[in-house]
Scaffold this motif. Structure first.
Motif, mmCIF file in Angstrom:
data_model
loop_
_atom_site.group_PDB
_atom_site.id
_atom_site.type_symbol
_atom_site.label_atom_id
_atom_site.label_comp_id
_atom_site.label_asym_id
_atom_site.label_seq_id
_atom_site.Cartn_x
_atom_site.Cartn_y
_atom_site.Cartn_z
ATOM 1 N N ARG A 81 0.835 -1.204 0.000
ATOM 2 C CA ARG A 81 0.000 0.000 0.000
ATOM 3 C C ARG A 81 0.868 1.253 0.000
ATOM 4 O O ARG A 81 0.589 2.225 -0.719
ATOM 5 N N ALA A 124 2.591 1.542 -3.457
ATOM 6 C CA ALA A 124 1.658 1.927 -4.517
ATOM 7 C C ALA A 124 1.338 3.418 -4.481
ATOM 8 O O ALA A 124 1.069 4.036 -5.519
ATOM 9 N N LEU A 131 3.008 -3.089 -9.257
ATOM 10 C CA LEU A 131 3.274 -1.666 -9.106
ATOM 11 C C LEU A 131 3.729 -1.087 -10.444
ATOM 12 O O LEU A 131 4.054 -1.814 -11.373
#
Length: 297
Positions: free
Chosen positions: A94, A97, A117
Protein backbone atom coordinates in the motif's frame (compact mmCIF):
# COMPACT_ATOMS: atom_id res chain seq x y z
CA UNK A 1 42.33 -31.94 -35.10
CA UNK A 2 41.18 -29.23 -32.72
CA UNK A 3 40.24 -25.94 -34.37
CA UNK A 4 41.87 -22.77 -33.14
CA UNK A 5 39.82 -20.46 -30.94
CA UNK A 6 38.66 -17.44 -32.89
CA UNK A 7 37.00 -14.14 -32.06
CA UNK A 8 38.06 -10.57 -31.31
CA UNK A 9 39.34 -11.57 -27.85
CA UNK A 10 41.10 -14.79 -28.90
CA UNK A 11 44.52 -15.04 -27.27
CA UNK A 12 43.60 -12.86 -24.30
CA UNK A 13 42.97 -13.91 -20.71
CA UNK A 14 40.40 -11.88 -18.79
CA UNK A 15 39.75 -11.96 -15.05
CA UNK A 16 36.21 -11.70 -13.68
CA UNK A 17 35.93 -10.48 -10.07
CA UNK A 18 32.12 -10.50 -9.92
CA UNK A 19 30.00 -12.86 -7.87
CA UNK A 20 26.71 -11.70 -9.35
CA UNK A 21 26.24 -12.53 -13.03
CA UNK A 22 29.75 -14.00 -13.26
CA UNK A 23 28.65 -16.93 -15.40
CA UNK A 24 26.71 -14.67 -17.77
CA UNK A 25 29.60 -12.24 -18.18
CA UNK A 26 32.11 -15.04 -18.61
CA UNK A 27 29.97 -16.51 -21.39
CA UNK A 28 29.97 -13.15 -23.21
CA UNK A 29 33.77 -13.11 -23.09
CA UNK A 30 34.34 -16.74 -24.08
CA UNK A 31 32.00 -16.35 -27.08
CA UNK A 32 34.40 -13.63 -28.22
CA UNK A 33 37.33 -16.04 -27.90
CA UNK A 34 38.75 -15.00 -24.52
CA UNK A 35 40.07 -17.30 -21.85
CA UNK A 36 38.33 -16.42 -18.56
CA UNK A 37 39.59 -16.74 -15.02
CA UNK A 38 37.12 -16.36 -12.17
CA UNK A 39 37.99 -14.91 -8.79
CA UNK A 40 34.90 -13.57 -7.00
CA UNK A 41 36.03 -10.69 -4.81
CA UNK A 42 32.85 -10.32 -2.75
CA UNK A 43 30.06 -12.43 -1.33
CA UNK A 44 26.48 -11.13 -1.28
CA UNK A 45 24.50 -11.94 1.86
CA UNK A 46 20.68 -11.65 1.75
CA UNK A 47 19.15 -10.03 4.81
CA UNK A 48 15.69 -11.65 4.81
CA UNK A 49 15.99 -12.37 8.54
CA UNK A 50 17.91 -9.23 9.41
CA UNK A 51 16.56 -7.11 12.25
CA UNK A 52 17.73 -3.91 10.53
CA UNK A 53 15.65 -4.62 7.43
CA UNK A 54 12.64 -5.48 9.60
CA UNK A 55 12.99 -2.23 11.55
CA UNK A 56 13.30 -0.17 8.35
CA UNK A 57 10.25 -1.88 6.81
CA UNK A 58 8.15 -1.23 9.91
CA UNK A 59 9.27 2.39 9.89
CA UNK A 60 8.24 2.83 6.25
CA UNK A 61 4.85 1.23 6.91
CA UNK A 62 4.29 3.50 9.92
CA UNK A 63 5.64 6.63 8.23
CA UNK A 64 4.95 6.31 4.48
CA UNK A 65 7.51 7.60 2.01
CA UNK A 66 6.92 9.85 -0.98
CA UNK A 67 9.46 8.25 -3.29
CA UNK A 68 10.93 4.74 -3.61
CA UNK A 69 14.12 3.94 -5.52
CA UNK A 70 14.43 0.31 -6.66
CA UNK A 71 18.05 -0.38 -7.61
CA UNK A 72 18.01 -4.14 -8.35
CA UNK A 73 15.40 -6.70 -9.26
CA UNK A 74 16.63 -9.35 -6.85
CA UNK A 75 16.85 -6.81 -4.04
CA UNK A 76 13.34 -5.49 -4.58
CA UNK A 77 11.91 -9.02 -4.77
CA UNK A 78 13.89 -9.99 -1.68
CA UNK A 79 12.45 -7.06 0.25
CA UNK A 80 8.88 -8.09 -0.59
CA UNK A 81 9.66 -11.73 0.23
CA UNK A 82 11.02 -10.70 3.62
CA UNK A 83 7.96 -8.55 4.26
CA UNK A 84 5.76 -11.51 3.44
CA UNK A 85 7.56 -13.59 6.05
CA UNK A 86 6.88 -10.89 8.61
CA UNK A 87 3.21 -10.52 7.63
CA UNK A 88 3.80 -6.98 6.32
CA UNK A 89 3.22 -7.50 2.59
CA UNK A 90 -0.16 -5.76 2.31
CA UNK A 91 0.91 -2.77 4.37
CA UNK A 92 4.19 -2.38 2.47
CA UNK A 93 2.52 -2.69 -0.94
CA UNK A 94 0.00 0.00 0.00
CA UNK A 95 2.83 2.39 0.85
CA UNK A 96 4.75 1.54 -2.32
CA UNK A 97 1.66 1.93 -4.52
CA UNK A 98 1.05 5.42 -3.17
CA UNK A 99 4.67 6.47 -3.68
CA UNK A 100 6.51 7.60 -6.79
CA UNK A 101 8.74 4.68 -7.83
CA UNK A 102 11.98 5.04 -9.78
CA UNK A 103 13.69 1.90 -11.07
CA UNK A 104 17.40 1.89 -11.91
CA UNK A 105 17.23 -0.58 -14.80
CA UNK A 106 15.12 -3.22 -16.57
CA UNK A 107 15.50 -5.90 -13.91
CA UNK A 108 14.42 -3.55 -11.13
CA UNK A 109 11.60 -2.34 -13.37
CA UNK A 110 10.49 -5.92 -13.99
CA UNK A 111 10.43 -6.67 -10.26
CA UNK A 112 8.36 -3.55 -9.60
CA UNK A 113 5.80 -4.50 -12.22
CA UNK A 114 5.70 -8.14 -11.09
CA UNK A 115 4.57 -6.82 -7.70
CA UNK A 116 1.64 -5.07 -9.38
CA UNK A 117 3.27 -1.67 -9.11
CA UNK A 118 4.20 0.90 -11.76
CA UNK A 119 7.41 2.86 -11.91
CA UNK A 120 7.33 6.56 -12.77
CA UNK A 121 10.82 6.69 -14.26
CA UNK A 122 13.70 4.44 -15.30
CA UNK A 123 16.83 6.02 -16.85
CA UNK A 124 18.00 4.94 -20.28
CA UNK A 125 21.53 4.80 -18.89
CA UNK A 126 20.41 2.10 -16.41
CA UNK A 127 22.79 3.52 -13.79
CA UNK A 128 22.17 5.03 -10.38
CA UNK A 129 23.48 8.42 -11.49
CA UNK A 130 20.55 8.68 -13.91
CA UNK A 131 18.09 8.15 -11.08
CA UNK A 132 19.80 10.80 -8.97
CA UNK A 133 19.75 13.32 -11.80
CA UNK A 134 16.01 12.84 -12.26
CA UNK A 135 15.29 13.14 -8.53
CA UNK A 136 17.31 16.34 -8.19
CA UNK A 137 15.73 17.78 -11.31
CA UNK A 138 12.24 17.11 -9.93
CA UNK A 139 13.17 18.48 -6.50
CA UNK A 140 13.40 16.44 -3.30
CA UNK A 141 13.28 19.05 -0.54
CA UNK A 142 10.89 17.96 2.19
CA UNK A 143 10.27 14.54 0.64
CA UNK A 144 10.79 11.16 2.32
CA UNK A 145 12.71 8.87 -0.02
CA UNK A 146 13.30 5.14 0.49
CA UNK A 147 16.36 3.82 -1.34
CA UNK A 148 16.73 0.06 -1.74
CA UNK A 149 20.46 -0.59 -1.47
CA UNK A 150 22.20 -3.27 -3.54
CA UNK A 151 25.03 -4.57 -1.43
CA UNK A 152 26.86 -1.24 -1.29
CA UNK A 153 26.12 1.68 1.06
CA UNK A 154 25.66 4.21 -1.81
CA UNK A 155 26.79 6.96 0.55
CA UNK A 156 27.34 9.42 -2.33
CA UNK A 157 23.76 8.88 -3.55
CA UNK A 158 22.16 9.17 -0.11
CA UNK A 159 24.27 12.20 0.82
CA UNK A 160 23.33 14.01 -2.39
CA UNK A 161 19.64 13.54 -1.60
CA UNK A 162 20.06 14.67 2.00
CA UNK A 163 22.07 17.72 0.91
CA UNK A 164 19.16 18.60 -1.39
CA UNK A 165 16.75 18.53 1.56
CA UNK A 166 15.31 15.00 1.45
CA UNK A 167 14.59 12.74 4.41
CA UNK A 168 16.30 9.53 3.23
CA UNK A 169 15.54 6.01 4.46
CA UNK A 170 18.11 3.40 3.39
CA UNK A 171 16.70 -0.10 2.84
CA UNK A 172 19.56 -2.64 3.23
CA UNK A 173 18.18 -5.75 1.50
CA UNK A 174 21.57 -7.44 1.26
CA UNK A 175 25.19 -6.55 1.95
CA UNK A 176 28.57 -7.70 0.75
CA UNK A 177 31.46 -9.27 2.61
CA UNK A 178 34.80 -10.75 1.58
CA UNK A 179 34.48 -14.21 -0.03
CA UNK A 180 34.58 -17.17 2.34
CA UNK A 181 37.37 -18.70 0.22
CA UNK A 182 40.04 -16.20 -0.79
CA UNK A 183 41.86 -18.78 -2.91
CA UNK A 184 40.28 -18.04 -6.32
CA UNK A 185 40.58 -14.24 -6.13
CA UNK A 186 44.12 -14.47 -4.72
CA UNK A 187 45.17 -16.72 -7.60
CA UNK A 188 43.51 -14.34 -10.06
CA UNK A 189 45.41 -11.34 -8.68
CA UNK A 190 48.65 -13.33 -8.70
CA UNK A 191 47.96 -14.04 -12.37
CA UNK A 192 47.58 -10.33 -13.09
CA UNK A 193 50.86 -9.52 -11.34
CA UNK A 194 52.64 -12.37 -13.15
CA UNK A 195 51.47 -11.12 -16.55
CA UNK A 196 49.21 -14.12 -17.17
CA UNK A 197 45.98 -12.07 -17.09
CA UNK A 198 45.54 -9.31 -19.65
CA UNK A 199 42.46 -7.59 -18.21
CA UNK A 200 40.77 -7.42 -14.83
CA UNK A 201 37.06 -6.61 -14.83
CA UNK A 202 34.83 -5.11 -12.15
CA UNK A 203 31.05 -4.80 -12.06
CA UNK A 204 30.70 -3.09 -8.68
CA UNK A 205 32.58 -0.60 -6.52
CA UNK A 206 32.43 -3.16 -3.72
CA UNK A 207 34.49 -5.60 -5.79
CA UNK A 208 37.13 -2.91 -6.37
CA UNK A 209 37.27 -2.17 -2.65
CA UNK A 210 37.62 -5.85 -1.82
CA UNK A 211 40.32 -6.50 -4.43
CA UNK A 212 42.39 -3.56 -3.20
CA UNK A 213 42.04 -4.76 0.39
CA UNK A 214 42.93 -8.37 -0.45
CA UNK A 215 45.95 -7.29 -2.50
CA UNK A 216 47.09 -4.98 0.30
CA UNK A 217 46.76 -7.70 2.94
CA UNK A 218 48.85 -10.01 0.74
CA UNK A 219 51.55 -7.35 0.20
CA UNK A 220 50.79 -7.26 -3.54
CA UNK A 221 48.94 -3.96 -3.90
CA UNK A 222 51.80 -1.96 -5.43
CA UNK A 223 52.61 -4.76 -7.85
CA UNK A 224 48.94 -5.09 -8.85
CA UNK A 225 48.53 -1.36 -9.43
CA UNK A 226 51.77 -1.19 -11.41
CA UNK A 227 50.49 -3.91 -13.71
CA UNK A 228 47.08 -2.22 -14.12
CA UNK A 229 48.81 1.08 -14.92
CA UNK A 230 50.86 -0.69 -17.58
CA UNK A 231 49.99 -3.35 -20.11
CA UNK A 232 47.09 -4.95 -18.23
CA UNK A 233 43.66 -3.40 -18.69
CA UNK A 234 41.33 -2.48 -15.81
CA UNK A 235 37.73 -2.49 -17.08
CA UNK A 236 34.75 -1.28 -15.03
CA UNK A 237 31.05 -1.33 -15.82
CA UNK A 238 30.57 2.33 -14.84
CA UNK A 239 32.22 5.48 -13.52
CA UNK A 240 31.20 4.86 -9.91
CA UNK A 241 32.79 1.42 -10.03
CA UNK A 242 35.93 2.92 -11.58
CA UNK A 243 36.32 5.83 -9.15
CA UNK A 244 38.69 4.20 -6.64
CA UNK A 245 41.03 2.95 -9.37
CA UNK A 246 41.05 6.32 -11.11
CA UNK A 247 42.04 7.99 -7.82
CA UNK A 248 44.99 5.58 -7.66
CA UNK A 249 46.17 6.57 -11.11
CA UNK A 250 44.90 3.51 -12.96
CA UNK A 251 43.58 4.20 -16.49
CA UNK A 252 40.18 2.50 -16.58
CA UNK A 253 38.14 1.34 -19.53
CA UNK A 254 34.44 2.20 -19.04
CA UNK A 255 31.70 1.50 -21.61
CA UNK A 256 29.24 4.23 -22.63
CA UNK A 257 26.41 2.20 -21.06
CA UNK A 258 26.53 0.32 -17.79
CA UNK A 259 25.82 -3.10 -19.32
CA UNK A 260 27.85 -6.31 -19.34
CA UNK A 261 27.55 -6.60 -23.11
CA UNK A 262 28.86 -3.07 -23.53
CA UNK A 263 31.77 -3.85 -21.21
CA UNK A 264 32.66 -6.94 -23.26
CA UNK A 265 32.54 -4.90 -26.48
CA UNK A 266 34.73 -2.21 -24.95
CA UNK A 267 37.38 -4.84 -24.20
CA UNK A 268 37.41 -5.83 -27.88
CA UNK A 269 38.89 -2.41 -28.65
CA UNK A 270 40.91 -1.76 -25.50
CA UNK A 271 42.89 -4.99 -25.32
CA UNK A 272 44.36 -5.02 -28.87
CA UNK A 273 45.19 -1.33 -28.45
CA UNK A 274 47.06 -1.98 -25.19
CA UNK A 275 48.91 -5.21 -26.03
CA UNK A 276 49.02 -7.95 -28.67
CA UNK A 277 47.21 -11.24 -28.14
CA UNK A 278 49.26 -14.13 -26.79
CA UNK A 279 47.62 -17.49 -27.32
CA UNK A 280 50.31 -19.52 -25.54
CA UNK A 281 50.47 -17.61 -22.28
CA UNK A 282 51.31 -19.86 -19.30
CA UNK A 283 48.49 -20.65 -16.93
CA UNK A 284 45.70 -19.66 -19.31
CA UNK A 285 43.16 -22.35 -18.43
CA UNK A 286 39.75 -21.12 -17.36
CA UNK A 287 38.91 -21.25 -13.69
CA UNK A 288 35.63 -22.72 -12.52
CA UNK A 289 32.49 -20.65 -12.39
CA UNK A 290 31.97 -19.63 -8.74
CA UNK A 291 29.23 -21.74 -7.13
CA UNK A 292 25.90 -20.00 -6.95
CA UNK A 293 26.81 -17.29 -9.45
CA UNK A 294 23.54 -15.80 -10.61
CA UNK A 295 21.93 -12.71 -12.07
CA UNK A 296 21.20 -10.42 -9.13
CA UNK A 297 21.02 -7.01 -10.70
Amino acid sequence: MVSAVTGPLAGYTIGVTAERRAEEFGALLTRRGATVRYGPAIRIQPLADDTELLAVTRRIVAEPVDVVVATTGVGFRGWLAAADGWGLTDELLRVLAAATILARGPKARGAVRAAGLVERFSPESEVTEGVLERLLADGVRGKRIAVQLHGEPLAWFLDALRDAGADVVAVPVYRWTAPADLGPVTRLLDGVVAGEVDALTFTSAAAVTSVLRIASDAGRLDALLDRLRGPAVAACVGDVTAAQLVELGVPVVVPPRGRLGALARELETALPHRLPAQSNRPGCSSGPVPPGASDQR
